[in-house]
Design a protein around this motif. Structure first.
Motif, PDB file in Angstrom:
ATOM      1  N   GLU A  29       0.695  -1.130  -0.165  1.00 16.73           N
ATOM      2  CA  GLU A  29       0.062  -0.026  -0.001  1.00 16.73           C
ATOM      3  C   GLU A  29       0.749   1.150   0.030  1.00 16.73           C
ATOM      4  N   VAL A  30       0.309   2.174  -0.222  1.00 19.44           N
ATOM      5  CA  VAL A  30       0.760   3.630  -0.258  1.00 19.44           C
ATOM      6  C   VAL A  30       0.088   4.519   0.860  1.00 19.44           C
ATOM      7  N   LYS A  31       0.953   4.977   1.582  1.00 19.40           N
ATOM      8  CA  LYS A  31       0.625   5.972   2.581  1.00 19.40           C
ATOM      9  C   LYS A  31       0.460   7.525   2.008  1.00 19.40           C
ATOM     10  N   LEU A  32      -0.721   8.020   1.529  1.00 18.53           N
ATOM     11  CA  LEU A  32      -0.701   9.186   0.812  1.00 18.53           C
ATOM     12  C   LEU A  32      -1.170  10.318   1.793  1.00 18.53           C
ATOM     13  N   GLU A  33      -0.149  11.570   1.791  1.00 18.66           N
ATOM     14  CA  GLU A  33      -0.492  12.689   2.811  1.00 18.66           C
ATOM     15  C   GLU A  33      -0.644  14.039   1.858  1.00 18.66           C
ATOM     16  N   THR A  34      -1.689  14.763   2.547  1.00 15.85           N
ATOM     17  CA  THR A  34      -1.909  15.927   1.697  1.00 15.85           C
ATOM     18  C   THR A  34      -2.428  16.965   2.606  1.00 15.85           C
ATOM     19  N   VAL A  35      -2.850  18.091   2.253  1.00 14.16           N
ATOM     20  CA  VAL A  35      -3.669  19.226   2.959  1.00 14.16           C
ATOM     21  C   VAL A  35      -4.941  19.327   2.488  1.00 14.16           C
ATOM     22  N   VAL A  36      -5.687  19.874   3.131  1.00 19.57           N
ATOM     23  CA  VAL A  36      -7.289  20.193   2.690  1.00 19.57           C
ATOM     24  C   VAL A  36      -7.835  21.255   3.461  1.00 19.57           C
ATOM     25  N   PRO A  37      -8.153  22.426   2.819  1.00 18.53           N
ATOM     26  CA  PRO A  37      -8.863  23.468   3.477  1.00 18.53           C
ATOM     27  C   PRO A  37     -10.157  22.737   4.165  1.00 18.53           C
ATOM     28  N   GLN A  38     -10.397  23.126   5.455  1.00 26.59           N
ATOM     29  CA  GLN A  38     -11.490  22.423   6.280  1.00 26.59           C
ATOM     30  C   GLN A  38     -12.865  22.657   5.656  1.00 26.59           C
ATOM     31  N   LEU A  39     -12.934  23.609   5.043  1.00 31.27           N
ATOM     32  CA  LEU A  39     -14.278  23.845   4.178  1.00 31.27           C
ATOM     33  C   LEU A  39     -14.532  22.915   2.941  1.00 31.27           C
ATOM     34  N   LYS A  40     -13.580  22.379   2.332  1.00 33.41           N
ATOM     35  CA  LYS A  40     -13.303  21.407   1.395  1.00 33.41           C
ATOM     36  C   LYS A  40     -13.349  20.167   1.813  1.00 33.41           C
ATOM     37  N   LEU A  41     -13.233  19.833   3.048  1.00 36.38           N
ATOM     38  CA  LEU A  41     -12.933  18.362   3.547  1.00 36.38           C
ATOM     39  C   LEU A  41     -13.866  17.413   3.369  1.00 36.38           C
ATOM     40  N   LYS A  42     -15.307  17.898   3.513  1.00 36.62           N
ATOM     41  CA  LYS A  42     -16.272  16.779   3.163  1.00 36.62           C
ATOM     42  C   LYS A  42     -16.415  16.349   2.019  1.00 36.62           C
ATOM     43  N   GLN A  43     -16.314  17.162   1.019  1.00 40.08           N
ATOM     44  CA  GLN A  43     -16.402  16.993  -0.537  1.00 40.08           C
ATOM     45  C   GLN A  43     -15.138  16.294  -1.016  1.00 40.08           C
ATOM     46  N   VAL A  44     -13.690  16.339  -0.344  1.00 38.71           N
ATOM     47  CA  VAL A  44     -12.602  15.692  -0.568  1.00 38.71           C
ATOM     48  C   VAL A  44     -12.834  14.184  -0.025  1.00 38.71           C
ATOM     49  N   LEU A  45     -13.303  13.983   1.253  1.00 41.79           N
ATOM     50  CA  LEU A  45     -13.662  12.671   1.559  1.00 41.79           C
ATOM     51  C   LEU A  45     -14.565  11.970   0.799  1.00 41.79           C
ATOM     52  N   LYS A  46     -15.569  12.401   0.218  1.00 43.71           N
ATOM     53  CA  LYS A  46     -16.765  12.070  -0.594  1.00 43.71           C
ATOM     54  C   LYS A  46     -15.938  11.543  -1.813  1.00 43.71           C
ATOM     55  N   VAL A  47     -15.358  12.172  -2.455  1.00 43.45           N
ATOM     56  CA  VAL A  47     -14.669  11.897  -3.822  1.00 43.45           C
ATOM     57  C   VAL A  47     -13.447  10.606  -3.597  1.00 43.45           C
ATOM     58  N   MET A  48     -12.805  10.793  -2.465  1.00 48.31           N
ATOM     59  CA  MET A  48     -11.657   9.894  -1.927  1.00 48.31           C
ATOM     60  C   MET A  48     -12.407   8.288  -1.837  1.00 48.31           C
ATOM     61  N   GLN A  49     -13.560   8.402  -1.003  1.00 46.06           N
ATOM     62  CA  GLN A  49     -14.107   7.190  -0.926  1.00 46.06           C
ATOM     63  C   GLN A  49     -14.815   6.521  -2.311  1.00 46.06           C
ATOM     64  N   LYS A  50     -15.210   7.421  -2.960  1.00 39.24           N
ATOM     65  CA  LYS A  50     -15.737   6.803  -4.493  1.00 39.24           C
ATOM     66  C   LYS A  50     -14.614   6.516  -5.241  1.00 39.24           C
ATOM     67  N   ALA A  51     -13.263   6.990  -5.023  1.00 42.20           N
ATOM     68  CA  ALA A  51     -12.143   6.579  -6.021  1.00 42.20           C
ATOM     69  C   ALA A  51     -11.553   5.448  -5.463  1.00 42.20           C
ATOM     70  N   HIS A  52     -11.894   5.248  -4.093  1.00 41.43           N
ATOM     71  CA  HIS A  52     -10.985   4.197  -3.399  1.00 41.43           C
ATOM     72  C   HIS A  52     -11.462   2.733  -3.629  1.00 41.43           C
ATOM     73  N   PRO A  53     -10.639   1.671  -3.896  1.00 41.50           N
ATOM     74  CA  PRO A  53     -11.271   0.425  -4.194  1.00 41.50           C
ATOM     75  C   PRO A  53     -11.956  -0.386  -2.874  1.00 41.50           C
ATOM     76  N   TYR A  54     -11.411   0.010  -1.722  1.00 39.44           N
ATOM     77  CA  TYR A  54     -11.777  -0.849  -0.700  1.00 39.44           C
ATOM     78  C   TYR A  54     -13.287  -0.298  -0.016  1.00 39.44           C
ATOM     79  N   GLU A  55     -13.968  -1.396   0.446  1.00 40.67           N
ATOM     80  CA  GLU A  55     -15.179  -1.178   1.216  1.00 40.67           C
ATOM     81  C   GLU A  55     -15.151  -0.360   2.281  1.00 40.67           C
ATOM     82  N   GLU A  56     -14.086  -0.434   3.091  1.00 43.51           N
ATOM     83  CA  GLU A  56     -13.740   0.583   4.148  1.00 43.51           C
ATOM     84  C   GLU A  56     -12.437   1.180   3.934  1.00 43.51           C
ATOM     85  N   VAL A  57     -12.367   2.426   3.910  1.00 47.54           N
ATOM     86  CA  VAL A  57     -11.190   3.228   3.653  1.00 47.54           C
ATOM     87  C   VAL A  57     -10.649   3.530   4.929  1.00 47.54           C
TER      88      VAL A  57
END
Length: 372
Positions: free
Chosen positions: A200-228
């Motif tokens: 696996e790859v441990k991927l780190e980045t920064v997110v503006p707080q107000l964009k976090l909800k949307q970023v997590l949403k697309v992250m879970q959609k793009a991620h192949p695992y059932e539980e991210v």
């Protein structure tokens, strides 16, 4: 292209000019009509006058997005014999909604202040009077190597990974992830009841707080695992600074008199009022689009050679003249630059999302003053 309703138009608009940037008590939002109906044409206006509404009718616009709210203070009545009442009546009769976006358009990146700085070709611009500093979150997500690039691009396209003028800023490290799928799971990798080890790859980045909800949403959609598996951490680092006005430099130093004529030419004005010695040399320019009285201090403190704004009061001008701050009062109507600026940005935004809606910049001149 997909048809669109008023809510969807506003959603795209507020991605450009977030409503949380507006000053407290600012009357932003829907003021007349409804946003639930389909919108085919939007008219971008500085003010909502009878002539602007008639323009909306003539071009077939069913939504007006205005910078200056038509309802600035609570109404006690709508008298359709009065001029304000006639405007409201005309909008309702022709099914035209009116949406106001005031100080958030002043404060936002690529808003009124930047439109003015761009028109004057200022260089190395910064915020004049900060009002809001973005909070940052550290996002850490664990991804199988096969999907690391997919997840990286998804979260960065959604707003993660921006540092200054750089995008897609991340850090990756390789490791081994372990997990055991239990009963009732449908694992992407492995079998129920068996311990799995995955590169696996441990991927780190920064997110503006107000964009976090949307970023997590697309992250879970793009991620192949059932539980991210991911972590979020609040950072002490500060993100972008937003605020009223801009300060920057002219390409070349000129006299105050030359600058006044330059402002008239670049902003298409009949005239301006000038405070100061016309022979003074100016290069560093502070700008506030609307009523600039309370922000003159910021111009002086930041070392501006000249302060360009509108609606400067007589006694304020006297005070700052004594403190050697040159002022060009170009009038509140210089904010008209927002019409073409917003049209350009919203056009691009809608085309990017494949949404069908024509954006039109109002051609009506709404300055109540005439220079003679």
């Amino acid at each position: 292209m997909k048809s669109i309703n008023g809510f969807q138009v506003v959603q795209q608009f507020e991605e450009l000019f977030p409503k949380h940037l507006a000053e407290e008590g600012d009357p932003n939002g829907l003021q007349i009509g409804t946003l639930s109906k389909q919108v085919t044409k939007v008219l971008i206006a500085l003010d909502v006058t009878k002539e602007v509404v008639e323009e909306a009718i003539s071009v077939g616009a069913n939504l007006i997005i205005a910078h200056h709210p038509i309802i600035y203070r609570p109404l006690k009545k709508i008298d359709t014999d009065s001029e304000p009442g006639k405007i409201v009546e005309l909008c309702i009769k022709h099914d035209i909604a009116v949406f106001a976006a005031h100080t958030n358009v002043d404060i936002a990146e690529n808003g009124v202040s930047d439109f003015l700085a761009e028109a004057l070709q200022l260089e190395n611009t910064n915020v004049l009077a900060p009002t809001y500093v973005e909070k940052l979150i550290k996002l850490v997500v664990y991804v199988p190597k096969t999907h690391a690039e997919i997840v990286l691009n998804a979260i960065c396209d959604a707003g993660a990974g921006h540092i200054g003028q750089y995008s897609h800023c991340t850090f990756s490290s390789n490791g081994t992830g372990t997990f055991m799928p239990l009963e009732g799971t449908t694992p992407f990798i492995g079998q129920q009841g068996q311990l799995e080890e995955v590169d696996e790859v441990k991927l780190e980045t920064v997110v503006p707080q107000l964009k976090l909800k949307q970023v997590l949403k697309v992250m879970q959609k793009a991620h192949p695992y059932e539980e991210v598996a991911y972590d979020t951490y609040t950072l002490e680092n500060e993100g972008k600074t937003f605020g009223i006005g801009r300060i920057g430099s002219l390409k070349e130093e000129i006299s105050l008199e030359e600058f006044a004529h330059y402002v008239k030419e670049k902003l298409d004005l009949q005239g301006v009022r000038v405070v100061g010695n016309l022979s003074d040399r100016v290069k560093k320019v502070a700008i506030v689009g609307g009523d600039g009285n309370k922000f003159a201090y910021h111009a002086k403190r930041n070392g501006a050679d000249v302060y360009l704004s509108g609606d400067i009061y007589y006694h304020v001008a006297q005070d700052w003249k004594m403190l050697n701050l040159n002022i060009v009062d170009a009038g509140h109507n210089i904010e008209k630059v927002m019409k073409s600026g917003v049209k350009r940005l919203l056009d691009h935004k809608l085309k990017e999302k494949n949404l069908a809606c024509e954006i039109i910049a109002s051609t009506i001149h709404t300055d109540p003053f005439t220079f003679i």
